[in-house]
Scaffold this motif. Sequence first.
Motif, mmCIF file in Angstrom:
data_model
loop_
_atom_site.group_PDB
_atom_site.id
_atom_site.type_symbol
_atom_site.label_atom_id
_atom_site.label_comp_id
_atom_site.label_asym_id
_atom_site.label_seq_id
_atom_site.Cartn_x
_atom_site.Cartn_y
_atom_site.Cartn_z
ATOM 1 N N CYS A 172 0.827 -1.212 0.000
ATOM 2 C CA CYS A 172 0.000 0.000 0.000
ATOM 3 C C CYS A 172 0.863 1.265 0.000
ATOM 4 O O CYS A 172 1.919 1.316 0.634
ATOM 5 C CB CYS A 172 -0.900 -0.021 1.235
ATOM 6 N N TYR A 225 -5.731 -2.329 6.004
ATOM 7 C CA TYR A 225 -5.381 -1.526 7.185
ATOM 8 C C TYR A 225 -6.312 -0.315 7.335
ATOM 9 O O TYR A 225 -7.036 -0.183 8.321
ATOM 10 C CB TYR A 225 -3.909 -1.116 7.063
ATOM 11 N N HIS A 226 -6.333 0.622 6.325
ATOM 12 C CA HIS A 226 -7.219 1.789 6.425
ATOM 13 C C HIS A 226 -8.087 1.943 5.177
ATOM 14 O O HIS A 226 -8.608 3.012 4.909
ATOM 15 C CB HIS A 226 -6.406 3.067 6.612
ATOM 16 N N ALA A 227 -8.163 0.866 4.418
ATOM 17 C CA ALA A 227 -9.064 0.783 3.262
ATOM 18 C C ALA A 227 -8.759 1.733 2.111
ATOM 19 O O ALA A 227 -9.651 2.103 1.353
ATOM 20 C CB ALA A 227 -10.525 0.921 3.704
ATOM 21 N N TRP A 228 -7.544 2.171 1.951
ATOM 22 C CA TRP A 228 -7.219 2.827 0.682
ATOM 23 C C TRP A 228 -7.540 1.801 -0.402
ATOM 24 O O TRP A 228 -7.222 0.608 -0.254
ATOM 25 C CB TRP A 228 -5.739 3.218 0.616
ATOM 26 N N HIS A 250 0.078 3.987 1.420
ATOM 27 C CA HIS A 250 -0.124 4.750 2.642
ATOM 28 C C HIS A 250 0.935 4.389 3.674
ATOM 29 O O HIS A 250 2.035 4.917 3.648
ATOM 30 C CB HIS A 250 -1.558 4.501 3.162
ATOM 31 N N ARG A 251 0.680 3.397 4.529
ATOM 32 C CA ARG A 251 1.679 3.047 5.552
ATOM 33 C C ARG A 251 2.416 1.761 5.201
ATOM 34 O O ARG A 251 2.993 1.122 6.046
ATOM 35 C CB ARG A 251 0.996 2.952 6.913
ATOM 36 N N MET A 252 2.330 1.387 3.915
ATOM 37 C CA MET A 252 3.139 0.286 3.368
ATOM 38 C C MET A 252 2.707 -1.090 3.849
ATOM 39 O O MET A 252 3.524 -1.987 4.020
ATOM 40 C CB MET A 252 4.634 0.528 3.628
ATOM 41 N N MET A 253 1.426 -1.242 4.057
ATOM 42 C CA MET A 253 0.878 -2.553 4.413
ATOM 43 C C MET A 253 0.858 -3.448 3.169
ATOM 44 O O MET A 253 0.625 -2.970 2.053
ATOM 45 C CB MET A 253 -0.560 -2.338 4.927
ATOM 46 N N CYS A 302 -6.960 -2.037 0.761
ATOM 47 C CA CYS A 302 -5.946 -2.295 1.791
ATOM 48 C C CYS A 302 -6.640 -2.715 3.088
ATOM 49 O O CYS A 302 -7.582 -2.062 3.540
ATOM 50 C CB CYS A 302 -5.105 -1.046 2.023
#
Length: 384
Positions: free
Chosen positions: A96, A117-120, A98-101, A115
Motif C-alpha cells: 500500500c 489496514y485503512h481501506a485505501w 499509505h503506511r506500506m501494508m 488495503c
Amino acid sequence: MTKQRMNAETRAIVAKLGTFARRSLPNAHTMPKEVYTSQAFHDLERERVFGREWLCAGRAESLPKAGDYLTYRIGHQPIIVIRQKDGSLKAFSNVCRHRMMKLLEGEGSCRRIVCPYHAWTYDIDGTLVAAKHMERTNKFTMDEIRLPEVRCEIWHGWIYVTLNSRIASPAKKLAKLDKVIADYGAGDYVEVDRQDHVWKTNWKLLTENFMEGYHLPVTHRKTVGAYFPVNDTQFSERPADPSFTFQWFTKTEEAPVGTAHPKNTRLQGDMRRTSVLGSVYPCHMFVLAPDHLWYLSLQPLSAGEVQIRYGLAFAPEVMAEAKKLKARFKEAKAFLDATNEEDRGVVEGLYEGVQSPLAEPGPLSWLEKENLDFTRYLLRRMTK
Ligand code: FES
Ligand SMILES: [Fe+2]
C-alpha cells in the motif's frame, strides 16, 4: 536496488566457486559446501541472482477474468499479478502507498484492491481510487498515486516477472529454447493444480536435483524413474546457453502418462513420447510432456529454506475429454505429489549433508553435465 559489496566471506566463497567452475566435466565436482550454507552468500544471491532475472510466478491461463490475481514475491518485494479489463496481465507492487501494508494474500478475484489496514482502495490497474479522511492532508492528489508497476511478460503460458528494468524480454533471452518446445504448444495447456510449499533446503540443491536424471531410477524408482531409460539421455549439442539448460527424455511405450493423446496432431514420431526437461535460470523448471506439463518455481526464504510453487497443466485435447478428466487429474496429481515428496526427501537430506563437518564435494557423473553448467551460471551472476 542498492548494490551490495562482497565481504571477505563471500569473496572467499566466490573464489572457490571459480575454481570449481573452470574444471571440465570429467574433472568436475559438486559445488563447495559454503555455496549452499552461507547466509552472507545467500544475501548476495538475493540481489545478484533473484534481483536481476526473470522469475516465474505461475500460469497466465489460471487468471482468465478481469480482476483474477495471484501473489508472488521477488526477494523482499511482494507482487500482485492481475488480469486487466483489456485482457492483458499486469504486475504491481503488493504494498500500500499509505503506511506500506501488504495488500493481497494468496490468490483470488477482486473488483478493487482494498488495503486491509485503512481501506485505501486501488483499481485493478493500480491507480488509487478511494482514500477516506485525507481531505486535511496537504498536497494529497489521489490521481497521482498508484501502485508501482513491475515488468511482467508471458512466455509459453508462464508468467514471468522481474525487478530488472534493463533485462531483455523472455522471448528474446529464451529464443533458442522456443525452438525446442514450440511444437508442444505449451501456451494452450491449462493449469489444473497449483500449490505452494516450504522445504527445508537450499534452493540450489533443488535446482540441481531437478536438472539431473542420474537420480531418477533410484530416488524415483516407484514413480517417474521406472519409465525413463537414463542411458538414452540427450543433452543439447550446443554449448551451454547463458539463460537455460534442457534435456530430452523419451519414455518407454508403456508409460501411463507423458505420451501424446491420439488427437494431438502437433507432435510426430518419437516426439509423441518425448518430454523436455527445461531449467530456466535461476529457478523455473519444467517437465513438458505431450499430454501435460508440470513446473516448479523457487523462492528462497533463507540459505536453508525455500518456498516452492508447483503447478500441473494438461494439453488442450486432454482437457477436452470431459468424462476422463477427473480420473486423469486424480492420477496425475497423485503421481506428481508422490514424485515431489521423493524429491523433498533427498533435497532436505542433502541440506543436512552439506552442513556436516566431514562432508566434501564429490565428483560428478557425465549425467550431471547440467550441474556444471549451473555452477558456471552462478559464478557469472555472482561476479557481475
Ligand atoms: S496502509 Fe494501506 S490504507 Fe493504510
Ligand atoms: Fe527428482
